[in-house]
Write a protein that holds these residues in place. Structure first.
Motif, PDB file in Angstrom:
ATOM      1  N   ILE A  64       0.852  -1.182   0.000  1.00 16.82           N
ATOM      2  CA  ILE A  64       0.000   0.000   0.000  1.00 16.82           C
ATOM      3  C   ILE A  64       0.889   1.234   0.000  1.00 16.82           C
ATOM      4  CG2 ILE A  64      -1.836   1.252   1.190  1.00 16.82           C
ATOM      5  CD1 ILE A  64      -2.619  -1.430   2.499  1.00 16.82           C
ATOM      6  N   CYS A  65       0.999   1.835  -1.184  1.00 13.45           N
ATOM      7  CA  CYS A  65       1.683   3.115  -1.374  1.00 13.45           C
ATOM      8  C   CYS A  65       1.227   3.634  -2.735  1.00 13.45           C
ATOM      9  CB  CYS A  65       3.200   2.981  -1.271  1.00 13.45           C
ATOM     10  SG  CYS A  65       3.961   2.056  -2.608  1.00 13.45           S
ATOM     11  N   LYS A  66       1.430   4.911  -2.974  1.00 18.70           N
ATOM     12  CA  LYS A  66       0.921   5.538  -4.204  1.00 18.70           C
ATOM     13  C   LYS A  66       1.434   4.863  -5.468  1.00 18.70           C
ATOM     14  CE  LYS A  66      -0.297  10.127  -2.688  1.00 18.70           C
ATOM     15  NZ  LYS A  66      -0.170  11.561  -2.879  1.00 18.70           N
ATOM     16  N   ASP A  67       2.689   4.431  -5.464  1.00 13.97           N
ATOM     17  CA  ASP A  67       3.296   3.876  -6.675  1.00 13.97           C
ATOM     18  C   ASP A  67       2.921   2.424  -6.949  1.00 13.97           C
ATOM     19  OD1 ASP A  67       4.557   6.332  -6.878  1.00 13.97           O
ATOM     20  OD2 ASP A  67       6.429   5.613  -6.007  1.00 13.97           O
ATOM     21  N   LYS A  68       2.414   1.705  -5.943  1.00 13.14           N
ATOM     22  CA  LYS A  68       2.200   0.267  -6.094  1.00 13.14           C
ATOM     23  C   LYS A  68       0.744  -0.169  -6.088  1.00 13.14           C
ATOM     24  CE  LYS A  68       6.606  -0.959  -5.718  1.00 13.14           C
ATOM     25  NZ  LYS A  68       7.350  -1.706  -6.667  1.00 13.14           N
ATOM     26  N   ASP A  95       6.952  -5.011   5.829  1.00 13.83           N
ATOM     27  CA  ASP A  95       7.760  -3.804   5.722  1.00 13.83           C
ATOM     28  C   ASP A  95       6.840  -2.607   5.922  1.00 13.83           C
ATOM     29  OD1 ASP A  95      10.106  -2.372   5.365  1.00 13.83           O
ATOM     30  OD2 ASP A  95       9.997  -2.390   3.174  1.00 13.83           O
ATOM     31  N   GLY A  96       7.415  -1.502   6.363  1.00 12.02           N
ATOM     32  CA  GLY A  96       6.629  -0.295   6.554  1.00 12.02           C
ATOM     33  C   GLY A  96       5.824  -0.345   7.840  1.00 12.02           C
ATOM     34  N   SER A  97       4.761   0.480   7.891  1.00  8.52           N
ATOM     35  CA  SER A  97       3.977   0.585   9.111  1.00  8.52           C
ATOM     36  C   SER A  97       2.617   1.219   8.829  1.00  8.52           C
ATOM     37  CB  SER A  97       4.735   1.402  10.154  1.00  8.52           C
ATOM     38  OG  SER A  97       5.175   2.629   9.592  1.00  8.52           O
ATOM     39  N   GLY A  98       1.711   1.035   9.778  1.00  2.00           N
ATOM     40  CA  GLY A  98       0.375   1.602   9.673  1.00  2.00           C
ATOM     41  C   GLY A  98      -0.395   1.362  10.960  1.00  2.00           C
ATOM     42  N   TYR A  99      -1.688   1.699  10.932  1.00  2.00           N
ATOM     43  CA  TYR A  99      -2.535   1.579  12.118  1.00  2.00           C
ATOM     44  C   TYR A  99      -3.793   0.772  11.815  1.00  2.00           C
ATOM     45  CZ  TYR A  99       0.054   5.760  13.667  1.00  2.00           C
ATOM     46  OH  TYR A  99       1.030   6.669  14.014  1.00  2.00           O
ATOM     47  N   PHE A 100      -4.129  -0.143  12.713  1.00  2.00           N
ATOM     48  CA  PHE A 100      -5.448  -0.755  12.753  1.00  2.00           C
ATOM     49  C   PHE A 100      -6.177  -0.116  13.924  1.00  2.00           C
ATOM     50  CE2 PHE A 100      -3.480  -4.091  10.264  1.00  2.00           C
ATOM     51  CZ  PHE A 100      -4.508  -4.466   9.405  1.00  2.00           C
ATOM     52  N   ASP A 101      -7.398   0.344  13.701  1.00  2.00           N
ATOM     53  CA  ASP A 101      -8.240   0.892  14.760  1.00  2.00           C
ATOM     54  C   ASP A 101      -9.367  -0.103  15.012  1.00  2.00           C
ATOM     55  OD1 ASP A 101      -6.678   3.197  14.523  1.00  2.00           O
ATOM     56  OD2 ASP A 101      -8.153   4.227  13.263  1.00  2.00           O
ATOM     57  N   GLU A 134       2.247   8.266   8.804  1.00  3.80           N
ATOM     58  CA  GLU A 134       2.794   9.373   8.013  1.00  3.80           C
ATOM     59  C   GLU A 134       3.904   8.956   7.060  1.00  3.80           C
ATOM     60  OE1 GLU A 134       2.025  13.282  10.616  1.00  3.80           O
ATOM     61  OE2 GLU A 134       3.182  11.728  11.665  1.00  3.80           O
ATOM     62  N   LYS A 135       4.384   7.720   7.164  1.00  9.93           N
ATOM     63  CA  LYS A 135       5.380   7.214   6.214  1.00  9.93           C
ATOM     64  C   LYS A 135       4.741   6.803   4.885  1.00  9.93           C
ATOM     65  CE  LYS A 135       8.135   5.569  10.045  1.00  9.93           C
ATOM     66  NZ  LYS A 135       8.412   4.396  10.867  1.00  9.93           N
ATOM     67  N   ASN A 136       3.426   6.627   4.865  1.00 12.02           N
ATOM     68  CA  ASN A 136       2.665   6.323   3.643  1.00 12.02           C
ATOM     69  C   ASN A 136       3.118   5.060   2.925  1.00 12.02           C
ATOM     70  OD1 ASN A 136       0.834   8.575   3.687  1.00 12.02           O
ATOM     71  ND2 ASN A 136       2.581   9.853   3.159  1.00 12.02           N
ATOM     72  N   TYR A 137       3.481   4.025   3.691  1.00 12.06           N
ATOM     73  CA  TYR A 137       3.931   2.781   3.053  1.00 12.06           C
ATOM     74  C   TYR A 137       3.787   1.609   4.011  1.00 12.06           C
ATOM     75  CZ  TYR A 137       7.040  -0.830   1.266  1.00 12.06           C
ATOM     76  OH  TYR A 137       7.548  -2.024   0.838  1.00 12.06           O
TER      77      TYR A 137
END
Length: 174
Positions: A64-68, A95-101, A134-137
């Protein structure tokens, strides 16, 4: 290591941490009582063991990122809509990071920070959402028992058996 906390009520950028003030951390035991099992796994043999033990017979990888990701903006909005699934949702962060709520028993949001090496199982019927930070990936492995089921049911979806079973589980574990 997985971190979780109660969220503030801000409508600011969803990619920010949104920690309530004062900070209200949530420990892994509290997440387990909601039916979430989140642990860190260091290597592929352990992941393979987990897949065999839990019968996760199908997997794919999503970046999940704009380019992929095709239709990136639409998908990001869709992932952040509060929803549930009729099957468990299992994610292993490669790889990368994000949030599950997720919602607690009183319907308050808990934010779970996920990064490389973290795995989470969201039980069928739990209301949740996902966003990048905020890393968007993020690159994640998605695991399923049997064939993949992608259908998300936006809230309200209380009429599904999976939701009823989850609410029953919450009542029993109270």
């Amino acid at each position: 290591m997985v971190q979780a906390w109660y969220m503030d009520e801000s409508a600011d950028d969803q990619r920010r941490p949104h920690r309530a003030q004062p900070d209200r951390p949530v420990d892994l035991e509290q997440l387990r009582r909601l039916g979430l099992d989140a642990d860190k796994y260091e290597n592929d043999p352990e992941l393979e063991k987990i897949r065999k033990e839990r019968n996760y017979s199908w997997m794919d990888i999503i970046t999940i990122c704009k380019d992929k990701l095709p239709n990136y903006e639409e998908k990001i909005r869709m992932f952040y809509e509060e929803h549930l699934h009729l099957d468990d949702e299992i994610r292993y962060i490669l790889d990368g990071s994000g949030y599950f709520d997720v919602r607690d028993r009183e319907d308050r949001w808990i934010r779970i920070s996920m990064e490389k090496g973290d795995m989470i199982t969201l039980p069928a019927g739990i209301y949740h959402r996902f966003t990048l930070d905020e890393k968007n990936y993020v690159k994640a492995m998605r695991l399923f028992v049997g064939e993949p089921v992608w259908t998300a049911y936006n809230r309200p979806a209380d009429h599904f058996e999976a939701r009823g079973q989850y609410v029953k589980f919450l009542a029993q574990s109270a």
